[in-house]
Design a protein around this motif. Structure first.
Motif, PDB file in Angstrom:
ATOM      1  N   MET A   1      17.974 -20.974 -60.290  1.00 12.81           N
ATOM      2  CA  MET A   1      17.122 -21.807 -61.125  1.00 12.81           C
ATOM      3  C   MET A   1      17.862 -22.511 -62.266  1.00 12.81           C
ATOM      4  N   PRO A   2      18.759 -21.864 -63.023  1.00 10.50           N
ATOM      5  CA  PRO A   2      19.461 -22.617 -64.077  1.00 10.50           C
ATOM      6  C   PRO A   2      20.249 -23.806 -63.526  1.00 10.50           C
ATOM      7  N   TYR A   3      20.924 -23.597 -62.389  1.00 11.98           N
ATOM      8  CA  TYR A   3      21.655 -24.704 -61.783  1.00 11.98           C
ATOM      9  C   TYR A   3      20.696 -25.818 -61.369  1.00 11.98           C
ATOM     10  N   PHE A   4      19.583 -25.416 -60.760  1.00 12.63           N
ATOM     11  CA  PHE A   4      18.628 -26.407 -60.282  1.00 12.63           C
ATOM     12  C   PHE A   4      18.035 -27.211 -61.438  1.00 12.63           C
ATOM     13  N   LEU A   5      17.680 -26.554 -62.521  1.00 13.37           N
ATOM     14  CA  LEU A   5      17.093 -27.268 -63.658  1.00 13.37           C
ATOM     15  C   LEU A   5      18.095 -28.247 -64.255  1.00 13.37           C
ATOM     16  N   LEU A   6      19.359 -27.851 -64.331  1.00 13.97           N
ATOM     17  CA  LEU A   6      20.379 -28.776 -64.838  1.00 13.97           C
ATOM     18  C   LEU A   6      20.524 -29.973 -63.908  1.00 13.97           C
ATOM     19  N   ALA A   7      20.579 -29.716 -62.608  1.00 13.31           N
ATOM     20  CA  ALA A   7      20.703 -30.818 -61.655  1.00 13.31           C
ATOM     21  C   ALA A   7      19.463 -31.702 -61.674  1.00 13.31           C
ATOM     22  N   GLU A   8      18.286 -31.128 -61.863  1.00 15.04           N
ATOM     23  CA  GLU A   8      17.040 -31.904 -61.901  1.00 15.04           C
ATOM     24  C   GLU A   8      17.029 -32.880 -63.075  1.00 15.04           C
ATOM     25  N   VAL A   9      17.551 -32.422 -64.226  1.00 22.28           N
ATOM     26  CA  VAL A   9      17.615 -33.313 -65.380  1.00 22.28           C
ATOM     27  C   VAL A   9      18.555 -34.483 -65.097  1.00 22.28           C
ATOM     28  N   VAL A  10      19.710 -34.171 -64.535  1.00 19.41           N
ATOM     29  CA  VAL A  10      20.692 -35.224 -64.249  1.00 19.41           C
ATOM     30  C   VAL A  10      20.135 -36.205 -63.220  1.00 19.41           C
ATOM     31  N   VAL A  11      19.506 -35.701 -62.156  1.00 21.63           N
ATOM     32  CA  VAL A  11      18.943 -36.584 -61.126  1.00 21.63           C
ATOM     33  C   VAL A  11      17.809 -37.426 -61.698  1.00 21.63           C
ATOM     34  N   GLY A  12      16.959 -36.828 -62.537  1.00 21.47           N
ATOM     35  CA  GLY A  12      15.872 -37.591 -63.153  1.00 21.47           C
ATOM     36  C   GLY A  12      16.382 -38.717 -64.025  1.00 21.47           C
TER      37      GLY A  12
ATOM     38  N   THR B   1      13.383 -33.828 -55.634  1.00 20.81           N
ATOM     39  CA  THR B   1      13.539 -32.370 -55.707  1.00 20.81           C
ATOM     40  C   THR B   1      14.596 -31.890 -54.722  1.00 20.81           C
ATOM     41  N   LEU B   2      14.565 -32.445 -53.510  1.00 21.50           N
ATOM     42  CA  LEU B   2      15.581 -32.074 -52.527  1.00 21.50           C
ATOM     43  C   LEU B   2      16.973 -32.509 -52.961  1.00 21.50           C
ATOM     44  N   VAL B   3      17.068 -33.704 -53.571  1.00 17.63           N
ATOM     45  CA  VAL B   3      18.359 -34.176 -54.071  1.00 17.63           C
ATOM     46  C   VAL B   3      18.866 -33.253 -55.183  1.00 17.63           C
ATOM     47  N   SER B   4      17.967 -32.816 -56.052  1.00 12.71           N
ATOM     48  CA  SER B   4      18.357 -31.903 -57.125  1.00 12.71           C
ATOM     49  C   SER B   4      18.863 -30.576 -56.543  1.00 12.71           C
ATOM     50  N   TYR B   5      18.186 -30.100 -55.511  1.00 11.88           N
ATOM     51  CA  TYR B   5      18.607 -28.859 -54.864  1.00 11.88           C
ATOM     52  C   TYR B   5      20.016 -29.001 -54.270  1.00 11.88           C
ATOM     53  N   LEU B   6      20.244 -30.104 -53.579  1.00  7.39           N
ATOM     54  CA  LEU B   6      21.567 -30.327 -52.986  1.00  7.39           C
ATOM     55  C   LEU B   6      22.634 -30.540 -54.048  1.00  7.39           C
ATOM     56  N   ALA B   7      22.248 -31.181 -55.160  1.00  7.20           N
ATOM     57  CA  ALA B   7      23.226 -31.449 -56.215  1.00  7.20           C
ATOM     58  C   ALA B   7      23.655 -30.188 -56.944  1.00  7.20           C
ATOM     59  N   CYS B   8      22.812 -29.184 -56.979  1.00  9.30           N
ATOM     60  CA  CYS B   8      23.190 -27.959 -57.711  1.00  9.30           C
ATOM     61  C   CYS B   8      24.105 -27.061 -56.899  1.00  9.30           C
ATOM     62  N   LEU B   9      24.202 -27.258 -55.585  1.00  6.36           N
ATOM     63  CA  LEU B   9      25.036 -26.384 -54.764  1.00  6.36           C
ATOM     64  C   LEU B   9      26.524 -26.463 -55.129  1.00  6.36           C
TER      65      LEU B   9
END
Length: 467
Positions: free
Chosen positions: A28-39, A54-62
């Motif tokens: 979740m911390p990785y995902f929230l950081l990636a979600e902010v950047v993608v947004g 949301t899917l892009v954020s998930y892939l970006a946090c990996l």
């Protein structure tokens, strides 16, 4: 059927599901950081409001997860969690931080797989159970039936008899998905978190070091206690025989018994403390007797039991044993102690001891030679080069002590008696040039007779006081 049900709902399957959910929580911390950047990159929109974003954020946090997986502590933490929660045997997983970049990359791959799969399982675990329950209760609740109809999940004609089976099937599919994901990770864990060749080598070295420490403690215990028992037995027997006619000797023997047992209790307590604590690092710091500080007391206690003991000491130009390396002085003392123990247990006459430091083939060495008559013909030594140790644990321990220093021990029948000879290399340990230390090694004197006199002033003679 029971085995199939256990695979879906058993204790191991539930623990593996918890392990996956834990991975989803860690993502979740990785995902929230990636979600902010993608947004922000999408024009300042809320990425969670859009399934594609949301899917892009998930892939970006990996990739972020993979980078943090390179840290050394990730592998031991992951291996512990796998060992406890997935049922993978501990011996198939590595202990300790990764020691190579290959191991780090495998740990990073595991970290990414665990968190990524855990996030999917966690999301499905949150979304599917409400759907399954709603479908099961559809025939019994008009409100739920209306909601299901509006959502278009089932046709109106199927809501009465199909929806409960559909709901049960959805829940069963969720259980199967979680069980399959948990089994997949359990199968991959030994591959990604298993020990490498460097880990196996380090573990073998650690076991060897621990075994060496335990062997050393066993030698210390055997030599200290074995010698003390032999000396005390001899002293007590001698005191009993002359109790009425030589009170002075009895007092000396009792004093020697008291001193011997006091010293042995201290050494025994130190060894048992190390065995109880299990700390190999403390073994080297364990106090131990040495030639410099304890040899004279050992000889005096031996003589107090009535043993005729003649000792010749030649430390060389240094004039005393304090110039010896500490480990050499300690191991030499134990070798002398073991030789005296054997002489007390198996000998029948006077003991002749020679300890000297002298040059040999351009190197300096410490030579210990002890002879005494035997009660019976000794066992034949092995014909393996020089006649070498073939005895009990004590002689094996003496040979091991010498071998640790690069030396050797030879023990066996010699003439009408028994001879123990140890040679320990010194290098440049003693002060003074090697060429100044005098004559070459002289042949061993006949059993029961003291060695020939050594040059003064280096020699210190301790004549025996046999009774």
């Amino acid at each position: 059927m029971r085995r199939w049900a256990g695979g879906l709902w058993g204790a191991r399957a539930r623990l593996r599901w918890v392990h996956l959910v834990l991975g989803g929580a860690l993502l979740m911390p990785y995902f929230l950081l990636a979600e902010v950047v993608v947004g922000v990159a999408a024009g300042g929109v809320n990425a969670l409001a859009s399934l594609p974003l949301t899917l892009v954020s998930y892939l970006a946090c990996l990739p972020l997860i993979a980078v943090t997986g390179l840290f050394g502590l990730v592998r031991p933490l992951s291996a512990t969690a796998v060992r406890v929660m997935t049922g993978v045997p501990g011996e198939r997983l590595a202990d300790g931080p990764a020691r190579s970049w290959g191991a780090r990359w495998r740990a990073a791959a595991w970290w990414t797989l665990h968190l990524g799969t855990g996030a999917v399982v966690s999301g499905v675990s949150l979304a599917v159970p409400p759907l399954g329950v709603a479908l099961i209760v559809t025939p019994f609740s008009g409100a739920v039936r209306a909601a299901v109809g509006e959502a278009g999940w089932l046709g109106a004609e199927a809501q009465g008899y199909v929806s409960p089976f559909a709901g049960a099937g959805v829940l069963a599919a969720l259980a199967a998905l979680c069980a399959a994901a948990g089994a997949l990770l359990a199968r991959l864990a030994p591959v990604l978190l298993g020990p490498t060749a460097a880990d196996r080598l380090a573990a073998a070295e650690e076991r060897a070091a621990d075994l060496a420490v335990r062997n050393r403690l066993a030698r210390e215990l055997h030599d200290a206690v074995g010698h003390a028992l032999s000396a005390v037995t001899l002293q007590a027997g001698a005191a009993r025989r002359v109790l009425d006619r030589d009170p002075e000797f009895v007092r000396e023997a009792l004093a020697a018994i008291e001193e011997t047992t006091r010293r042995t209790v201290g050494e025994l307590d130190a060894v048992l403390g190390l065995l109880r604590d299990g700390d190999p690092a403390r073994a080297d710091a364990m106090p131990a007797p040495t030639l410099a500080g304890d040899l004279d007391g050992l000889l005096a206690r031996t003589r107090a039991g009535g043993t005729a003991l003649t000792a010749e000491q030649d430390p060389g130009p240094a004039g005393n044993w304090s110039q010896l390396p500490a480990i050499t002085s300690r191991e030499a003392y134990r070798i002398v102690q073991e030789g005296l123990s054997n002489a007390l247990r198996h000998g029948t006459g006077p003991v002749a001891l020679l300890i000297r430091a002298h040059p040999s083939d351009g190197h300096r060495e410490l030579e210990i030679t002890m002879t005494n008559p035997s009660a019976a013909p000794g066992p034949a030594a092995r014909e393996d080069g020089p006649r070498r140790t073939t005895g009990g644990r004590g002689l094996r321990g003496a040979a091991e002590r010498a071998a640790l220093l690069g030396g050797r021990v030879e023990a066996g029948p010699h003439g009408d008696g028994w001879r123990l000879r140890a040679v320990l290399p010194l290098g440049g340990a003693l002060a003074g040039p090697a060429a100044d230390t005098g004559n070459p090694a002289s042949p061993l004197p006949p059993p029961g007779r003291p060695p020939a006199a050594l040059p003064a002033p280096a020699r210190r003679s301790h004549p025996g006081a046999g009774r």
